[in-house]
Design a protein around this motif. Structure first.
Motif, PDB file in Angstrom:
ATOM      1  N   GLN A   1      14.043  -2.208 -48.597  1.00 55.60           N
ATOM      2  CA  GLN A   1      15.110  -2.506 -49.537  1.00 55.60           C
ATOM      3  C   GLN A   1      15.326  -1.418 -50.589  1.00 55.60           C
ATOM      4  O   GLN A   1      16.306  -1.486 -51.321  1.00 55.60           O
ATOM      5  CB  GLN A   1      14.821  -3.828 -50.262  1.00 55.60           C
ATOM      6  CG  GLN A   1      14.883  -5.044 -49.385  1.00 55.60           C
ATOM      7  CD  GLN A   1      14.833  -6.330 -50.182  1.00 55.60           C
ATOM      8  OE1 GLN A   1      15.168  -6.355 -51.366  1.00 55.60           O
ATOM      9  NE2 GLN A   1      14.413  -7.404 -49.561  1.00 55.60           N
ATOM     10  N   PHE A   2      14.426  -0.445 -50.655  1.00 49.67           N
ATOM     11  CA  PHE A   2      14.509   0.541 -51.726  1.00 49.67           C
ATOM     12  C   PHE A   2      14.460   1.958 -51.169  1.00 49.67           C
ATOM     13  O   PHE A   2      13.882   2.209 -50.109  1.00 49.67           O
ATOM     14  CB  PHE A   2      13.359   0.366 -52.723  1.00 49.67           C
ATOM     15  CG  PHE A   2      13.419  -0.911 -53.520  1.00 49.67           C
ATOM     16  CD1 PHE A   2      14.120  -0.965 -54.709  1.00 49.67           C
ATOM     17  CD2 PHE A   2      12.777  -2.051 -53.084  1.00 49.67           C
ATOM     18  CE1 PHE A   2      14.186  -2.132 -55.447  1.00 49.67           C
ATOM     19  CE2 PHE A   2      12.821  -3.229 -53.805  1.00 49.67           C
ATOM     20  CZ  PHE A   2      13.530  -3.259 -54.996  1.00 49.67           C
ATOM     21  N   LEU A   3      15.058   2.839 -51.934  1.00 50.79           N
ATOM     22  CA  LEU A   3      14.960   4.272 -51.686  1.00 50.79           C
ATOM     23  C   LEU A   3      14.106   4.873 -52.801  1.00 50.79           C
ATOM     24  O   LEU A   3      14.439   4.734 -53.989  1.00 50.79           O
ATOM     25  CB  LEU A   3      16.348   4.921 -51.669  1.00 50.79           C
ATOM     26  CG  LEU A   3      16.376   6.449 -51.580  1.00 50.79           C
ATOM     27  CD1 LEU A   3      15.788   6.912 -50.258  1.00 50.79           C
ATOM     28  CD2 LEU A   3      17.792   6.974 -51.756  1.00 50.79           C
ATOM     29  N   ILE A   4      12.988   5.487 -52.425  1.00 48.56           N
ATOM     30  CA  ILE A   4      12.091   6.079 -53.410  1.00 48.56           C
ATOM     31  C   ILE A   4      12.695   7.400 -53.877  1.00 48.56           C
ATOM     32  O   ILE A   4      12.805   8.354 -53.103  1.00 48.56           O
ATOM     33  CB  ILE A   4      10.692   6.294 -52.821  1.00 48.56           C
ATOM     34  CG1 ILE A   4      10.131   4.970 -52.303  1.00 48.56           C
ATOM     35  CG2 ILE A   4       9.763   6.898 -53.866  1.00 48.56           C
ATOM     36  CD1 ILE A   4       8.798   5.101 -51.611  1.00 48.56           C
ATOM     37  N   GLN A   5      13.080   7.451 -55.143  1.00 49.18           N
ATOM     38  CA  GLN A   5      13.749   8.640 -55.659  1.00 49.18           C
ATOM     39  C   GLN A   5      12.771   9.707 -56.110  1.00 49.18           C
ATOM     40  O   GLN A   5      12.898  10.873 -55.747  1.00 49.18           O
ATOM     41  CB  GLN A   5      14.680   8.246 -56.811  1.00 49.18           C
ATOM     42  CG  GLN A   5      15.902   7.456 -56.356  1.00 49.18           C
ATOM     43  CD  GLN A   5      16.883   7.209 -57.477  1.00 49.18           C
ATOM     44  OE1 GLN A   5      16.502   7.011 -58.631  1.00 49.18           O
ATOM     45  NE2 GLN A   5      18.162   7.210 -57.155  1.00 49.18           N
ATOM     46  N   LYS A   6      11.742   9.340 -56.896  1.00 54.52           N
ATOM     47  CA  LYS A   6      10.811  10.358 -57.376  1.00 54.52           C
ATOM     48  C   LYS A   6       9.527   9.713 -57.873  1.00 54.52           C
ATOM     49  O   LYS A   6       9.502   8.560 -58.290  1.00 54.52           O
ATOM     50  CB  LYS A   6      11.437  11.196 -58.489  1.00 54.52           C
ATOM     51  CG  LYS A   6      11.781  10.413 -59.746  1.00 54.52           C
ATOM     52  CD  LYS A   6      12.332  11.315 -60.830  1.00 54.52           C
ATOM     53  CE  LYS A   6      12.697  10.519 -62.079  1.00 54.52           C
ATOM     54  NZ  LYS A   6      13.208  11.383 -63.162  1.00 54.52           N
ATOM     55  N   PHE A   7       8.429  10.511 -57.818  1.00 55.39           N
ATOM     56  CA  PHE A   7       7.155  10.186 -58.427  1.00 55.39           C
ATOM     57  C   PHE A   7       6.872  11.217 -59.516  1.00 55.39           C
ATOM     58  O   PHE A   7       7.144  12.410 -59.328  1.00 55.39           O
ATOM     59  CB  PHE A   7       6.018  10.236 -57.398  1.00 55.39           C
ATOM     60  CG  PHE A   7       5.909   9.016 -56.532  1.00 55.39           C
ATOM     61  CD1 PHE A   7       5.074   7.972 -56.891  1.00 55.39           C
ATOM     62  CD2 PHE A   7       6.617   8.918 -55.349  1.00 55.39           C
ATOM     63  CE1 PHE A   7       4.958   6.852 -56.093  1.00 55.39           C
ATOM     64  CE2 PHE A   7       6.505   7.804 -54.543  1.00 55.39           C
ATOM     65  CZ  PHE A   7       5.671   6.764 -54.917  1.00 55.39           C
ATOM     66  N   HIS A   8       6.312  10.812 -60.628  1.00 55.76           N
ATOM     67  CA  HIS A   8       5.892  11.755 -61.653  1.00 55.76           C
ATOM     68  C   HIS A   8       4.789  11.130 -62.491  1.00 55.76           C
ATOM     69  O   HIS A   8       4.602   9.905 -62.498  1.00 55.76           O
ATOM     70  CB  HIS A   8       7.069  12.203 -62.538  1.00 55.76           C
ATOM     71  CG  HIS A   8       7.648  11.108 -63.373  1.00 55.76           C
ATOM     72  ND1 HIS A   8       8.534  10.176 -62.867  1.00 55.76           N
ATOM     73  CD2 HIS A   8       7.465  10.781 -64.677  1.00 55.76           C
ATOM     74  CE1 HIS A   8       8.889   9.341 -63.812  1.00 55.76           C
ATOM     75  NE2 HIS A   8       8.244   9.664 -64.924  1.00 55.76           N
ATOM     76  N   THR A   9       4.048  11.992 -63.191  1.00 52.18           N
ATOM     77  CA  THR A   9       2.894  11.561 -63.966  1.00 52.18           C
ATOM     78  C   THR A   9       3.126  11.807 -65.447  1.00 52.18           C
ATOM     79  O   THR A   9       3.822  12.756 -65.840  1.00 52.18           O
ATOM     80  CB  THR A   9       1.636  12.307 -63.515  1.00 52.18           C
ATOM     81  OG1 THR A   9       1.832  13.723 -63.716  1.00 52.18           O
ATOM     82  CG2 THR A   9       1.351  12.051 -62.048  1.00 52.18           C
ATOM     83  N   THR A  10       2.530  10.960 -66.268  1.00 53.62           N
ATOM     84  CA  THR A  10       2.517  11.132 -67.721  1.00 53.62           C
ATOM     85  C   THR A  10       1.165  10.647 -68.236  1.00 53.62           C
ATOM     86  O   THR A  10       0.390  10.008 -67.511  1.00 53.62           O
ATOM     87  CB  THR A  10       3.643  10.336 -68.406  1.00 53.62           C
ATOM     88  OG1 THR A  10       3.548   8.952 -68.012  1.00 53.62           O
ATOM     89  CG2 THR A  10       5.007  10.875 -68.031  1.00 53.62           C
ATOM     90  N   SER A  11       0.879  10.940 -69.481  1.00 53.14           N
ATOM     91  CA  SER A  11      -0.364  10.498 -70.107  1.00 53.14           C
ATOM     92  C   SER A  11      -0.123  10.351 -71.602  1.00 53.14           C
ATOM     93  O   SER A  11       0.671  11.081 -72.198  1.00 53.14           O
ATOM     94  CB  SER A  11      -1.502  11.490 -69.849  1.00 53.14           C
ATOM     95  OG  SER A  11      -1.189  12.764 -70.395  1.00 53.14           O
ATOM     96  N   ARG A  12      -0.814   9.403 -72.200  1.00 53.02           N
ATOM     97  CA  ARG A  12      -0.744   9.185 -73.642  1.00 53.02           C
ATOM     98  C   ARG A  12      -1.945   8.353 -74.071  1.00 53.02           C
ATOM     99  O   ARG A  12      -2.722   7.882 -73.231  1.00 53.02           O
ATOM    100  CB  ARG A  12       0.561   8.510 -74.033  1.00 53.02           C
ATOM    101  CG  ARG A  12       0.785   7.147 -73.438  1.00 53.02           C
ATOM    102  CD  ARG A  12       2.071   6.541 -73.997  1.00 53.02           C
ATOM    103  NE  ARG A  12       3.215   7.286 -73.506  1.00 53.02           N
ATOM    104  CZ  ARG A  12       4.047   6.827 -72.587  1.00 53.02           C
ATOM    105  NH1 ARG A  12       3.864   5.620 -72.093  1.00 53.02           N
ATOM    106  NH2 ARG A  12       5.061   7.522 -72.162  1.00 53.02           N
ATOM    107  N   LEU A  13      -2.078   8.170 -75.360  1.00 56.66           N
ATOM    108  CA  LEU A  13      -3.171   7.386 -75.912  1.00 56.66           C
ATOM    109  C   LEU A  13      -2.743   5.933 -76.073  1.00 56.66           C
ATOM    110  O   LEU A  13      -1.600   5.652 -76.446  1.00 56.66           O
ATOM    111  CB  LEU A  13      -3.622   7.945 -77.264  1.00 56.66           C
ATOM    112  CG  LEU A  13      -4.348   9.295 -77.233  1.00 56.66           C
ATOM    113  CD1 LEU A  13      -4.604   9.785 -78.655  1.00 56.66           C
ATOM    114  CD2 LEU A  13      -5.666   9.192 -76.466  1.00 56.66           C
ATOM    115  N   ALA A  14      -3.657   5.033 -75.775  1.00 63.05           N
ATOM    116  CA  ALA A  14      -3.434   3.604 -75.952  1.00 63.05           C
ATOM    117  C   ALA A  14      -4.399   3.094 -77.012  1.00 63.05           C
ATOM    118  O   ALA A  14      -5.587   3.447 -77.006  1.00 63.05           O
ATOM    119  CB  ALA A  14      -3.642   2.850 -74.643  1.00 63.05           C
ATOM    120  N   PHE A  15      -3.897   2.264 -77.912  1.00 64.04           N
ATOM    121  CA  PHE A  15      -4.701   1.771 -79.037  1.00 64.04           C
ATOM    122  C   PHE A  15      -4.961   0.281 -78.895  1.00 64.04           C
ATOM    123  O   PHE A  15      -4.053  -0.496 -78.580  1.00 64.04           O
ATOM    124  CB  PHE A  15      -3.981   2.037 -80.361  1.00 64.04           C
ATOM    125  CG  PHE A  15      -4.711   1.493 -81.556  1.00 64.04           C
ATOM    126  CD1 PHE A  15      -5.867   2.108 -82.016  1.00 64.04           C
ATOM    127  CD2 PHE A  15      -4.255   0.351 -82.200  1.00 64.04           C
ATOM    128  CE1 PHE A  15      -6.545   1.611 -83.108  1.00 64.04           C
ATOM    129  CE2 PHE A  15      -4.933  -0.156 -83.294  1.00 64.04           C
ATOM    130  CZ  PHE A  15      -6.080   0.472 -83.759  1.00 64.04           C
TER     131      PHE A  15
END
Length: 458
Positions: A224-238
């Motif tokens: 049912q879906f077309l996978i457009q893109k994968f990407h990574t991010t990072s941040r701090l969680a409190f």
């Protein structure tokens, strides 16, 4: 003589025994040492002077503590290879993914001497004896490590203490979806990784190679879906009670295929609306045909709406497909109301005609109540000719304007007012005209709605 012969025999037997014993010793020595042609070559790679636990000195250290305990945060690099994206569930608002999760860090306690500088590879049995990062999946509902035929865990230790820890995991995680544009929507889901116990002061979690730390299989596809893109991010969680933690994100964007919903939802709804227009061409006196057609289209639209909502979560806002289906339902329902109005007006009109036919025709002779109506040039000849049968008074010679005086014989003033009112609502009384206008208004309004709908959501 006999004694001498017996002594000779005994001496000969003793010499023969010594010779056999010498031959046995010689053959035994050859069998033990072997000749160069039959000597067995031992595999030195399979013979270690020490066990792996002794070589890594596992028992000499306390691996319940992290590397460089009480020192700076230990950096742990992470990379992920997505093997498959198994399913996306709109009802549960989650997704299931199978991936290879790899960790990289350095633990000097696992360093070992090596002349060839080659690494040693172990299976999951070593995990319970050494320290490994406690990475978990945030917002995960279910997850497990594959264990067929054995646990899919691999540890590779290098002589300088660098460690590669890899495992194959299937995880089901929550995905906050927005269905306001469903099924013309685009969803963005996120898989989050974080250390459970160690804050950013003890463990620094980071992507080992930036965006290149995430790799995917080109054969990954969804129905049912077309996978457009994968990407990574990072941040701090409190967290208010424990502190700050490094968190890694795997983001992927999915665009829904519309063709399935065109075939299953939009086309049937459009056909039902068009089918309801067929009643405008059916004779207004064919009550069973028009009523059954209207009820069939209404019930079919109700079934389509129920089927779509059954496969969707119970959200509190309106979806794009709801707008289309409910507007289509209103068009179908209005076509039923249109015939109800036509049938009612037909019944009223037929009743009045029946009363007029049953009422005797009054005589126009010696009628005392007469009125004069002046018609100037603004009236057409057809209007004047329509007054045939009424008494016409000649114009006086004194009047210079060209007027025509017509004497209308009326029974009473109430009857005259009633006729004038019925003449003004001639279109409403003419049921054929209502169907004729509906044949143009309903299709035109529905086409206009479709133009606005598809221009907004596409």
């Amino acid at each position: 003589m006999n004694a001498a012969f017996l002594l000779l025999c005994v001496s000969l037997c003793g010499q023969c025994g010594k010779m056999k014993l010498g031959v046995r010793r010689t053959s035994g020595q050859h069998h033990h040492h072997g000749t160069p042609l039959f000597k067995k070559v031992l595999d030195e790679t399979k013979t270690h002077p020490l066990k792996s636990d002794h070589l890594l000195r596992v028992d000499d250290h306390d691996f319940t503590m992290r590397p460089a305990f009480a020192g700076p945060a230990v950096p742990v690099g992470v990379d992920v290879q997505v093997e498959s994206l198994d399913s996306i569930s709109e009802v549960d608002m989650d997704f299931t993914m199978t991936l290879y999760l790899r960790h990289y860090w350095k633990d000097k306690r696992l360093s070992f001497p090596s002349k060839t500088n080659k690494s040693m590879t172990f299976d999951g049995r070593l995990v319970k004896k050494i320290w490994v990062p406690d990475v978990f999946f945030v917002h995960s509902k279910r997850s497990f490590i594959h264990d067929t035929t054995t646990e899919n865990i691999m540890i590779r230790v290098y002589p300088d203490g660098h460690v590669l820890y890899s495992l194959r995991v299937t995880v089901t995680s929550a995905c906050n979806m927005d269905f306001s544009r469903f099924p013309l929507d685009t969803q963005t889901c996120t898989l989050e990784l974080e250390s459970y116990a160690y804050t950013d002061e003890d463990l620094m979690l980071y992507w080992k190679s930036g965006d290149e730390s995430l790799s995917t299989d080109d054969k990954i596809s969804l129905s049912q879906f077309l996978i457009q893109k994968f990407h990574t991010t990072s941040r701090l969680a409190f967290y208010s009670s424990t502190g700050w933690y490094n968190r890694l994100y795997i983001n992927f964007t999915l665009r829904r295929h519309i063709f399935f919903f065109l075939l299953q939802t939009y086309f049937p709804a459009t056909l039902m609306v068009m089918l309801s227009w067929v009643s405008f061409w059916i004779d207004r006196r064919a009550v069973p045909a028009r009523v059954s057609l209207g009820i069939t289209t209404v019930l079919t639209m109700s079934t389509i709406i129920t089927g779509v909502n059954a496969s969707m979560p119970r959200v509190s806002y309106i979806k794009a497909v709801d707008i289309y289906l409910w507007v289509s339902f209103v068009f179908v329902f209005l076509s039923v109301l249109e015939y109800a109005a036509v049938n009612y007006l037909t019944t009223v009109h037929d009743g009045k005609d029946r009363k007029l036919r049953e009422k005797p025709v009054p005589c126009t002779c010696d009628i005392s109540h007469t009125r004069t109506m002046l018609l100037d040039d603004t009236y057409s000849k057809s209007d004047v000719n329509g007054l045939a049968g009424y008494t016409q008074a000649p114009l006086s010679s004194e009047d210079k304007q060209e007027h025509m005086v017509v004497c209308l014989s009326l029974g009473n003033e109430a009857t005259a007012a009633k006729k004038k009112t019925l003449r003004g609502f001639r279109i409403i009384q003419n049921t054929h005209a209502i169907d004729a206008y509906s044949r143009m208004i309903f299709p035109g309004a529905f086409i206009f709605f479709n133009l606005i709908y598809w221009s907004v959501y596409c």
